[in-house]
Scaffold this active site. Structure first.
Site, PDB file in Angstrom:
ATOM      1  N   SER A  14      18.007  53.321   8.633  1.00 55.55           N
ATOM      2  CA  SER A  14      17.820  51.878   8.492  1.00 55.55           C
ATOM      3  C   SER A  14      17.379  51.524   7.083  1.00 55.55           C
ATOM      4  CB  SER A  14      16.783  51.375   9.496  1.00 55.55           C
ATOM      5  OG  SER A  14      16.537  50.002   9.293  1.00 55.55           O
ATOM      6  N   HIS A  39      22.261  51.301   8.834  1.00 54.90           N
ATOM      7  CA  HIS A  39      21.883  50.164   9.660  1.00 54.90           C
ATOM      8  C   HIS A  39      21.205  49.128   8.777  1.00 54.90           C
ATOM      9  CE1 HIS A  39      20.897  48.235  13.502  1.00 54.90           C
ATOM     10  NE2 HIS A  39      19.726  47.930  12.950  1.00 54.90           N
ATOM     11  N   ASP A  41      19.353  45.546   8.784  1.00 52.69           N
ATOM     12  CA  ASP A  41      18.673  44.513   9.567  1.00 52.69           C
ATOM     13  C   ASP A  41      18.579  43.222   8.768  1.00 52.69           C
ATOM     14  OD1 ASP A  41      17.996  45.754  12.079  1.00 52.69           O
ATOM     15  OD2 ASP A  41      16.597  47.021  10.966  1.00 52.69           O
ATOM     16  N   MET A  43      17.256  39.496   8.708  1.00 48.88           N
ATOM     17  CA  MET A  43      16.255  38.671   9.386  1.00 48.88           C
ATOM     18  C   MET A  43      16.054  37.368   8.623  1.00 48.88           C
ATOM     19  SD  MET A  43      13.501  41.612  10.530  1.00 48.88           S
ATOM     20  CE  MET A  43      13.435  42.505   8.986  1.00 48.88           C
ATOM     21  N   HIS A  72      23.030  44.254  11.684  1.00 49.44           N
ATOM     22  CA  HIS A  72      22.317  43.703  12.842  1.00 49.44           C
ATOM     23  C   HIS A  72      21.752  42.334  12.456  1.00 49.44           C
ATOM     24  CE1 HIS A  72      18.531  44.160  15.625  1.00 49.44           C
ATOM     25  NE2 HIS A  72      19.358  43.222  16.051  1.00 49.44           N
ATOM     26  N   MET A  74      19.615  39.467  13.083  1.00 52.44           N
ATOM     27  CA  MET A  74      18.472  38.900  13.795  1.00 52.44           C
ATOM     28  C   MET A  74      18.246  37.502  13.237  1.00 52.44           C
ATOM     29  SD  MET A  74      15.854  42.106  14.264  1.00 52.44           S
ATOM     30  CE  MET A  74      16.235  43.013  12.779  1.00 52.44           C
ATOM     31  N   MET A 143      16.876  46.967  21.746  1.00 49.13           N
ATOM     32  CA  MET A 143      15.703  46.986  20.885  1.00 49.13           C
ATOM     33  C   MET A 143      14.569  47.703  21.613  1.00 49.13           C
ATOM     34  SD  MET A 143      16.528  45.667  18.026  1.00 49.13           S
ATOM     35  CE  MET A 143      14.851  45.746  17.348  1.00 49.13           C
ATOM     36  N   ASP A 181      16.986  50.970  18.616  1.00 52.26           N
ATOM     37  CA  ASP A 181      16.430  50.609  17.314  1.00 52.26           C
ATOM     38  C   ASP A 181      14.976  50.213  17.486  1.00 52.26           C
ATOM     39  OD1 ASP A 181      15.842  49.624  14.809  1.00 52.26           O
ATOM     40  OD2 ASP A 181      17.251  47.952  14.886  1.00 52.26           O
TER      41      ASP A 181
END
Length: 222
Positions: A14, A39, A41, A43, A72, A74, A143, A181
């Site tokens: 990640s 990965h 993330d 946000m 991903h 979010m 998650m 994750d």
């Protein structure tokens, strides 16, 4: 690019745990260590109480390294920003069932663009919320922490949902990956793998390990 099946063990370092001041080098290090996917993330400070990065970071990583990018989202309105992430070079985009969008349309748009579609759900969300969409996805992301911040402890109470997702996948003859994750290290990876997860997202336990290659091997052998 290689095609993976849900019987493959996939280790996805990640990027959230990487040193952003030298992101290209950090991603190269993860690849050299044996990471299969990266990965990412994303946000927005609204859907979760943290802000990470946007499509420009995805584009920079895509431009400097050749590896499968597992993005991903979010974010509250993933459908609004999809074109930017698709253009940036994402290979797989996961959106949340809890986000504010027409989920079926969002998943269809991702796939129409030639990208793999993932569906994520939070620890408190029942599997019944994602069940109607299982035939529309390439990956189900469970998650195993409350999303928003790294360094949290793995939540084993999510594992029965992973096991149920495996059962439903088999029952319906589907082929989606199951990703976990949050709080994943070589120890918790054993429980996650035993439950049926085949994609392991690991941040601090890879990028901050003394020997990243050894850390990735430990996940491979978990």
């Amino acid at each position: 690019m290689k095609r993976w099946t849900h019987s493959d063990r996939i280790v996805a370092p990640s990027v959230l745990a990487a040193d952003f001041s030298r992101i290209a080098e950090e991603c190269s290090r993860a690849i050299a260590a044996g990471g299969d996917w990266l990965h990412l993330d994303v946000m927005d400070g609204h859907f979760v109480e943290n802000i990470s990065f946007g499509p420009a970071m995805v584009e920079a990583i895509h431009a400097t390294n050749d590896i499968f990018l597992d993005v991903h989202l979010m974010i509250t309105n993933p459908d609004r920003y999809l074109p930017q992430f698709l253009k940036a070079g994402a290979d797989l985009i996961s959106v949340h069932v809890e986000a504010d969008h027409d989920l079926a349309s969002t998943l269809a748009e991702i796939r129409k663009a030639g990208c793999l579609a993932g569906l994520a759900f939070n620890p408190a969300t029942p599997l019944s919320e994602v069940e109607p969409f299982l035939d529309q996805i390439d990956l189900l992301l469970a998650m195993t922490v409350v999303p928003g911040f790294g360094g949290q402890s793995f939540m084993p109470e999510v594992m029965p949902k992973v096991e149920e997702a495996v059962r439903l996948r088999s029952e319906r003859a589907l082929e989606f990956h199951i990703e976990v994750d949050g709080g994943i290290d070589p120890s918790t990876a054993v429980a996650a793998s035993a439950a049926g997860a085949n994609v392991l997202v690991a941040g601090s336990s890879t990028f901050k390990a003394p020997d990243m290659s050894a850390a990735v091997r430990a996940f491979r052998d978990a």
